[in-house]
Design an enzyme around this catalytic site. Sequence first.
Site, mmCIF file in Angstrom:
data_model
loop_
_atom_site.group_PDB
_atom_site.id
_atom_site.type_symbol
_atom_site.label_atom_id
_atom_site.label_comp_id
_atom_site.label_asym_id
_atom_site.label_seq_id
_atom_site.Cartn_x
_atom_site.Cartn_y
_atom_site.Cartn_z
ATOM 1 N N ASN A 106 -1.946 -0.036 7.037
ATOM 2 C CA ASN A 106 -1.380 -1.310 7.511
ATOM 3 C C ASN A 106 -0.540 -2.011 6.436
ATOM 4 O O ASN A 106 -0.390 -3.224 6.459
ATOM 5 C CB ASN A 106 -2.487 -2.204 8.063
ATOM 6 C CG ASN A 106 -3.534 -2.528 7.024
ATOM 7 O OD1 ASN A 106 -3.403 -2.129 5.865
ATOM 8 N ND2 ASN A 106 -4.552 -3.252 7.409
ATOM 9 N N HIS B 79 -1.919 -5.671 1.497
ATOM 10 C CA HIS B 79 -3.157 -6.420 1.277
ATOM 11 C C HIS B 79 -2.800 -7.811 0.782
ATOM 12 O O HIS B 79 -1.888 -7.944 -0.041
ATOM 13 C CB HIS B 79 -4.032 -5.747 0.219
ATOM 14 C CG HIS B 79 -5.148 -6.640 -0.269
ATOM 15 N ND1 HIS B 79 -6.341 -6.758 0.404
ATOM 16 C CD2 HIS B 79 -5.212 -7.505 -1.319
ATOM 17 C CE1 HIS B 79 -7.095 -7.654 -0.222
ATOM 18 N NE2 HIS B 79 -6.450 -8.120 -1.272
ATOM 19 N N GLU C 205 -9.559 -10.950 -7.494
ATOM 20 C CA GLU C 205 -8.699 -9.771 -7.386
ATOM 21 C C GLU C 205 -7.608 -9.755 -8.461
ATOM 22 O O GLU C 205 -7.267 -8.690 -8.983
ATOM 23 C CB GLU C 205 -8.082 -9.709 -5.982
ATOM 24 C CG GLU C 205 -9.133 -9.439 -4.915
ATOM 25 C CD GLU C 205 -8.632 -9.664 -3.485
ATOM 26 O OE1 GLU C 205 -7.421 -9.937 -3.309
ATOM 27 O OE2 GLU C 205 -9.448 -9.577 -2.551
ATOM 28 N N ARG D 201 -1.262 -14.247 4.118
ATOM 29 C CA ARG D 201 -2.060 -13.699 5.237
ATOM 30 C C ARG D 201 -1.294 -13.829 6.554
ATOM 31 O O ARG D 201 -1.335 -12.934 7.396
ATOM 32 C CB ARG D 201 -3.404 -14.428 5.340
ATOM 33 C CG ARG D 201 -4.321 -14.252 4.134
ATOM 34 C CD ARG D 201 -5.039 -12.943 4.083
ATOM 35 N NE ARG D 201 -6.019 -12.778 5.135
ATOM 36 C CZ ARG D 201 -6.859 -11.731 5.200
ATOM 37 N NH1 ARG D 201 -6.814 -10.765 4.281
ATOM 38 N NH2 ARG D 201 -7.730 -11.628 6.167
ATOM 39 N N LYS E 139 0.825 -1.208 0.000
ATOM 40 C CA LYS E 139 0.000 0.000 0.000
ATOM 41 C C LYS E 139 0.866 1.269 0.000
ATOM 42 O O LYS E 139 2.062 1.213 0.298
ATOM 43 C CB LYS E 139 -0.936 -0.040 1.216
ATOM 44 C CG LYS E 139 -1.920 -1.214 1.183
ATOM 45 C CD LYS E 139 -2.863 -1.200 2.401
ATOM 46 C CE LYS E 139 -3.836 -2.366 2.358
ATOM 47 N NZ LYS E 139 -4.793 -2.330 3.506
ATOM 48 N N ARG F 89 2.777 -6.378 9.468
ATOM 49 C CA ARG F 89 2.015 -5.336 10.167
ATOM 50 C C ARG F 89 2.457 -5.212 11.622
ATOM 51 O O ARG F 89 2.534 -4.117 12.173
ATOM 52 C CB ARG F 89 0.520 -5.648 10.069
ATOM 53 C CG ARG F 89 -0.057 -5.441 8.657
ATOM 54 C CD ARG F 89 -1.377 -6.146 8.478
ATOM 55 N NE ARG F 89 -2.090 -5.763 7.257
ATOM 56 C CZ ARG F 89 -3.183 -6.371 6.831
ATOM 57 N NH1 ARG F 89 -3.685 -7.412 7.520
ATOM 58 N NH2 ARG F 89 -3.778 -5.974 5.729
ATOM 59 N N TYR G 287 -12.397 -3.588 -3.239
ATOM 60 C CA TYR G 287 -12.950 -3.583 -1.883
ATOM 61 C C TYR G 287 -14.478 -3.654 -1.905
ATOM 62 O O TYR G 287 -15.134 -3.075 -1.030
ATOM 63 C CB TYR G 287 -12.485 -2.333 -1.137
ATOM 64 C CG TYR G 287 -11.051 -2.404 -0.634
ATOM 65 C CD1 TYR G 287 -10.634 -3.436 0.208
ATOM 66 C CD2 TYR G 287 -10.123 -1.421 -0.976
ATOM 67 C CE1 TYR G 287 -9.330 -3.500 0.681
ATOM 68 C CE2 TYR G 287 -8.817 -1.474 -0.498
ATOM 69 C CZ TYR G 287 -8.421 -2.521 0.336
ATOM 70 O OH TYR G 287 -7.134 -2.569 0.817
ATOM 71 N N THR H 130 -5.184 -7.512 10.772
ATOM 72 C CA THR H 130 -5.517 -6.262 10.074
ATOM 73 C C THR H 130 -5.021 -5.027 10.826
ATOM 74 O O THR H 130 -4.450 -4.117 10.230
ATOM 75 C CB THR H 130 -7.054 -6.178 9.890
ATOM 76 O OG1 THR H 130 -7.486 -7.321 9.169
ATOM 77 C CG2 THR H 130 -7.441 -4.914 9.146
HETATM 78 P P1 ADP Z 1 -7.553 -7.235 5.637
HETATM 79 O O1 ADP Z 1 -6.791 -6.234 4.806
HETATM 80 O O2 ADP Z 1 -6.720 -7.738 6.776
HETATM 81 O O3 ADP Z 1 -8.183 -8.346 4.822
HETATM 82 P P2 ADP Z 1 -10.241 -6.100 5.910
HETATM 83 O O4 ADP Z 1 -10.620 -6.856 4.673
HETATM 84 O O5 ADP Z 1 -11.096 -6.240 7.111
HETATM 85 O O6 ADP Z 1 -8.731 -6.430 6.358
HETATM 86 O O7 ADP Z 1 -10.189 -4.557 5.586
HETATM 87 C C1 ADP Z 1 -9.606 -4.094 4.385
HETATM 88 C C2 ADP Z 1 -8.740 -2.883 4.679
HETATM 89 O O8 ADP Z 1 -9.573 -1.808 5.124
HETATM 90 C C3 ADP Z 1 -7.735 -3.079 5.825
HETATM 91 O O9 ADP Z 1 -6.547 -3.692 5.399
HETATM 92 C C4 ADP Z 1 -7.514 -1.648 6.286
HETATM 93 O O10 ADP Z 1 -6.591 -0.953 5.439
HETATM 94 C C5 ADP Z 1 -8.896 -1.048 6.101
HETATM 95 N N1 ADP Z 1 -9.690 -1.093 7.345
HETATM 96 C C6 ADP Z 1 -10.212 -2.206 7.945
HETATM 97 N N2 ADP Z 1 -10.908 -1.889 9.044
HETATM 98 C C7 ADP Z 1 -10.840 -0.522 9.159
HETATM 99 C C8 ADP Z 1 -11.359 0.432 10.086
HETATM 100 N N3 ADP Z 1 -12.099 0.065 11.118
HETATM 101 N N4 ADP Z 1 -11.068 1.742 9.870
HETATM 102 C C9 ADP Z 1 -10.332 2.138 8.809
HETATM 103 N N5 ADP Z 1 -9.803 1.290 7.893
HETATM 104 C C10 ADP Z 1 -10.059 -0.019 8.051
HETATM 105 MG MG MG Z 2 -9.784 -8.310 3.514
#
Ligand code: ADP
Ligand code: MG
Length: 135
Positions: A113, A116, A127, A86, A10, A103, A50, A92
């Site tokens: 973070n 992805h 994706e 992962r 990112k 992370r 997303y 996350t």
């Molecule tokens: P991951 O990336 O671990 O699969 P998620 O799919 O839950 O996590 O979320 C996608 C992305 O959205 C996260 O990597 C993070 O950048 C962002 N994100 C997730 N939860 C939040 C939150 N509560 N507030 C702001 N950004 C968030």
């Molecule tokens: Mg995700």
Amino acid sequence: MSERTLVLIKPDAVQRGLAGEILSRYERKGLRIVALEQRNAEGSVLDEHYAEHVEKPWYHELRDFMQTGPLLAFVLEGDSAVSIVRALNGATDGRKAEPGTIRGDFSISNQANLVHGSDSLESAEREIGIWFPEA
Ligand code: ADP
Ligand code: MG
């Protein structure tokens, strides 16, 4: 079983100069880089990527964050690539991610973070189709 997964380094990671460190973790683990491109993510691509989150209250902030600079998009290939990425990425929320994960070592944010990784084989294929339609 060899799998393919979609990874994004990112904009926060690219801006902080962590792209090489992160990429080398995947490489040293034994995953193969199949395609790699630096991109300025378009909003429409992020909305597709997303799709499960576009209705979340924090989605617009995430979308803006993902457009603060270039990111690296790539496909990694190898045995169990989806779950390995992962695990290397960590939880996350960087504040809660285990030390030793990407992370956990470098992020204290649940938004910025660094990385992805696709969450399943189905997500990976979807994706990869979004970021590398020719692949
Ligand atoms: P991951 O990336 O671990 O699969 P998620 O799919 O839950 O996590 O979320 C996608 C992305 O959205 C996260 O990597 C993070 O950048 C962002 N994100 C997730 N939860 C939040 C939150 N509560 N507030 C702001 N950004 C968030
Ligand atoms: Mg995700």
